[in-house]
Enzyme design. Structure first.
Site, PDB file in Angstrom:
ATOM      1  N   LYS A  66       0.805  -1.226   0.000  1.00 52.39           N
ATOM      2  CA  LYS A  66       0.000   0.000   0.000  1.00 52.39           C
ATOM      3  C   LYS A  66       0.842   1.283   0.000  1.00 52.39           C
ATOM      4  CE  LYS A  66      -4.036  -2.155   1.918  1.00 52.39           C
ATOM      5  NZ  LYS A  66      -5.048  -2.260   2.946  1.00 52.39           N
ATOM      6  N   ALA A 131      -2.380  -0.594   6.280  1.00 51.85           N
ATOM      7  CA  ALA A 131      -3.772  -0.619   6.747  1.00 51.85           C
ATOM      8  C   ALA A 131      -3.977   0.426   7.841  1.00 51.85           C
ATOM      9  CB  ALA A 131      -4.119  -2.013   7.256  1.00 51.85           C
ATOM     10  N   MET A 215      -8.666  -6.723  11.639  1.00 47.23           N
ATOM     11  CA  MET A 215      -8.872  -6.460  10.206  1.00 47.23           C
ATOM     12  C   MET A 215      -8.717  -7.738   9.381  1.00 47.23           C
ATOM     13  SD  MET A 215      -7.159  -2.871   9.292  1.00 47.23           S
ATOM     14  CE  MET A 215      -7.455  -1.394  10.218  1.00 47.23           C
TER      15      MET A 215
HETATM   16  P1  NDP Z   1       1.871  -4.024   6.184  1.00 46.30           P
HETATM   17  O1  NDP Z   1       2.821  -5.085   5.732  1.00 46.30           O
HETATM   18  O2  NDP Z   1       1.900  -2.700   5.528  1.00 46.30           O
HETATM   19  O3  NDP Z   1       2.094  -3.753   7.766  1.00 46.30           O
HETATM   20  C1  NDP Z   1       2.183  -4.831   8.645  1.00 46.30           C
HETATM   21  C2  NDP Z   1       2.071  -4.325  10.081  1.00 46.30           C
HETATM   22  O4  NDP Z   1       1.924  -5.466  10.942  1.00 46.30           O
HETATM   23  C3  NDP Z   1       3.276  -3.556  10.598  1.00 46.30           C
HETATM   24  O5  NDP Z   1       2.844  -2.568  11.488  1.00 46.30           O
HETATM   25  C4  NDP Z   1       4.066  -4.655  11.339  1.00 46.30           C
HETATM   26  O6  NDP Z   1       4.875  -4.132  12.383  1.00 46.30           O
HETATM   27  C5  NDP Z   1       2.946  -5.418  11.939  1.00 46.30           C
HETATM   28  N1  NDP Z   1       3.250  -6.819  12.297  1.00 46.30           N
HETATM   29  C6  NDP Z   1       3.487  -7.851  11.455  1.00 46.30           C
HETATM   30  N2  NDP Z   1       3.656  -9.003  12.148  1.00 46.30           N
HETATM   31  C7  NDP Z   1       3.537  -8.678  13.463  1.00 46.30           C
HETATM   32  C8  NDP Z   1       3.605  -9.420  14.677  1.00 46.30           C
HETATM   33  N3  NDP Z   1       3.838 -10.749  14.664  1.00 46.30           N
HETATM   34  N4  NDP Z   1       3.417  -8.777  15.857  1.00 46.30           N
HETATM   35  C9  NDP Z   1       3.167  -7.443  15.880  1.00 46.30           C
HETATM   36  N5  NDP Z   1       3.088  -6.671  14.743  1.00 46.30           N
HETATM   37  C10 NDP Z   1       3.268  -7.278  13.555  1.00 46.30           C
HETATM   38  O7  NDP Z   1       0.403  -4.679   6.089  1.00 46.30           O
HETATM   39  P2  NDP Z   1      -0.988  -3.910   5.962  1.00 46.30           P
HETATM   40  O8  NDP Z   1      -0.963  -2.814   6.943  1.00 46.30           O
HETATM   41  O9  NDP Z   1      -1.291  -3.612   4.551  1.00 46.30           O
HETATM   42  O10 NDP Z   1      -2.056  -5.044   6.411  1.00 46.30           O
HETATM   43  C11 NDP Z   1      -2.183  -5.425   7.773  1.00 46.30           C
HETATM   44  C12 NDP Z   1      -3.321  -6.420   7.928  1.00 46.30           C
HETATM   45  O11 NDP Z   1      -4.590  -5.807   7.741  1.00 46.30           O
HETATM   46  C13 NDP Z   1      -3.287  -7.596   6.963  1.00 46.30           C
HETATM   47  O12 NDP Z   1      -3.612  -8.779   7.691  1.00 46.30           O
HETATM   48  C14 NDP Z   1      -4.368  -7.284   5.961  1.00 46.30           C
HETATM   49  O13 NDP Z   1      -4.904  -8.451   5.382  1.00 46.30           O
HETATM   50  C15 NDP Z   1      -5.385  -6.591   6.860  1.00 46.30           C
HETATM   51  N6  NDP Z   1      -6.275  -5.671   6.134  1.00 46.30           N
HETATM   52  C16 NDP Z   1      -7.611  -5.943   6.080  1.00 46.30           C
HETATM   53  C17 NDP Z   1      -8.477  -5.072   5.465  1.00 46.30           C
HETATM   54  C18 NDP Z   1      -9.929  -5.356   5.439  1.00 46.30           C
HETATM   55  O14 NDP Z   1     -10.627  -4.722   4.651  1.00 46.30           O
HETATM   56  N7  NDP Z   1     -10.427  -6.244   6.276  1.00 46.30           N
HETATM   57  C19 NDP Z   1      -8.012  -3.861   4.796  1.00 46.30           C
HETATM   58  C20 NDP Z   1      -6.600  -3.647   4.963  1.00 46.30           C
HETATM   59  C21 NDP Z   1      -5.785  -4.553   5.560  1.00 46.30           C
HETATM   60  P3  NDP Z   1       6.394  -3.588  12.102  1.00 46.30           P
HETATM   61  O15 NDP Z   1       6.242  -2.275  11.402  1.00 46.30           O
HETATM   62  O16 NDP Z   1       6.943  -3.464  13.469  1.00 46.30           O
HETATM   63  O17 NDP Z   1       7.049  -4.652  11.263  1.00 46.30           O
END
Ligand code: NDP
Length: 277
Positions: A66, A131, A215
């Site tokens: 994104k 997200a 989400m």
């Molecule tokens: P990104 O890859 O952009 O960001 C991932 C985020 O998750 C970061 O903040 C990362 O932290 C964190 N993270 C990953 N693994 C862990 C963990 N084990 N413990 C704690 N934090 C963790 O992904 P998106 O933001 O695009 O998507 C996030 C989620 O939201 C996905 O599961 C996606 O499917 C869902 N989503 C659902 C939507 C819906 O309409 N229902 C719409 C948009 C998204 P760090 O920065 O520290 O690595």
């Protein structure tokens, strides 16, 4: 030939977007085809350009592209500009328009579908990726008493909060700093559930009668929702409603008509319950 749309992600196999847009198209009598495309982690821009060259009209963008989609867009809507992340692209011959419909989708699911009252409440957002970027602005617009962003990488959360500098209700913290704090609404905007993981949350974050919103969606409770259920949250929701609502916003951008989301949410929930059996 039908107009072509797609969702780009990695992974993308779990996406329900093709089924949602197919249902919208039937409901609104629109002639379109929508598919899921697995973009290589180092090949998002190339995948988008190939899709445009082959006649694609628009696309959704999911994890982890994104923020890259925001950079790729040649024009952006105001809400996408503020978010620093794009989940919807429209290709109209004069470049690439980037929008962000995640915040509108989440807010509609929370307030219309689930009946949450956000004004004056304490809200915790887990994550600072694409997200989370899309939902912080619309959440702040609904006037919570406090909105805290927590992320493993705290600098990334600070960078997100910086976009809303001067907003007194907005705070950033690390996971250890959550000890002994509680919230009326806890939103999991991390991708932890995709890998079956749970962010390092203290059990105390769920206030009495609190709401837990993941989400992520799938069959049964995600690890986050199972944890919330064990530790006092009374209202639990996965991201199906948000997914359908943000898709409806994208559909409106592309086709000029907003589908009725309720029957599509009901169908997806029915399919999910059937899979659980
Ligand atoms: P990104 O890859 O952009 O960001 C991932 C985020 O998750 C970061 O903040 C990362 O932290 C964190 N993270 C990953 N693994 C862990 C963990 N084990 N413990 C704690 N934090 C963790 O992904 P998106 O933001 O695009 O998507 C996030 C989620 O939201 C996905 O599961 C996606 O499917 C869902 N989503 C659902 C939507 C819906 O309409 N229902 C719409 C948009 C998204 P760090 O920065 O520290 O690595």
């Amino acid at each position: 030939m039908s107009d072509r749309y797609c969702v780009f992600g990695n992974p993308v196999g779990h996406s329900k977007s093709p089924a949602i847009h197919a249902a919208f198209a039937v409901q609104c009598h629109q002639d379109l085809r929508y598919t899921a495309i697995l973009a290589p982690l180092d090949g998002f821009a190339t995948s988008v350009r190939e899709f445009v060259a082959s006649g694609g009209r628009g696309a959704n963008v999911t994890v982890p592209f994104k923020e890259e989609a925001w950079r790729l867009a040649t024009r952006r809507t105001g809400r996408a500009e503020l978010a620093g992340a794009v989940n919807t692209l429209a290709f109209d011959g004069s470049g690439i328009l980037g929008d962000n419909t995640d915040g509108a989708g989440l807010l509609r699911d929370l307030t219309v579908n689930l009946g949450c009252h956000l004004a004056g409440s304490r809200v915790l957002v887990l994550g600072a990726g694409g997200a989370a970027r899309g939902v912080v602005g619309p959440l702040l617009d609904s006037r919570p008493a406090k909105l805290v962003i927590v992320n493993r990488n705290v600098d990334r959360a600070r960078d997100l909060a910086q976009r809303f500098a001067g907003t007194a209700a907005l705070h950033v913290c690390s996971y250890p700093e959550l000890a002994e704090r509680s919230f009326d609404l806890v939103i999991n905007a991390t991708s932890a559930s995709l890998g079956g993981e749970l962010p390092p949350l203290p059990a105390s974050v769920f206030a009495a009668a609190g709401t837990a919103y993941d989400m992520m969606y799938g069959d049964g409770d995600t690890p986050f929702l199972a944890f919330a259920r064990r530790h006092g949250a009374v209202r639990l929701a996965d991201g199906i409603g948000m997914l359908v609502e943000q898709a409806a916003e994208a559909f409106r951008l592309w086709r000029g008509v907003r589908p009725d989301t309720a029957p599509v949410i009901a169908t997806l929930r029915g399919a999910s319950i059937a899979n659980d059996r």
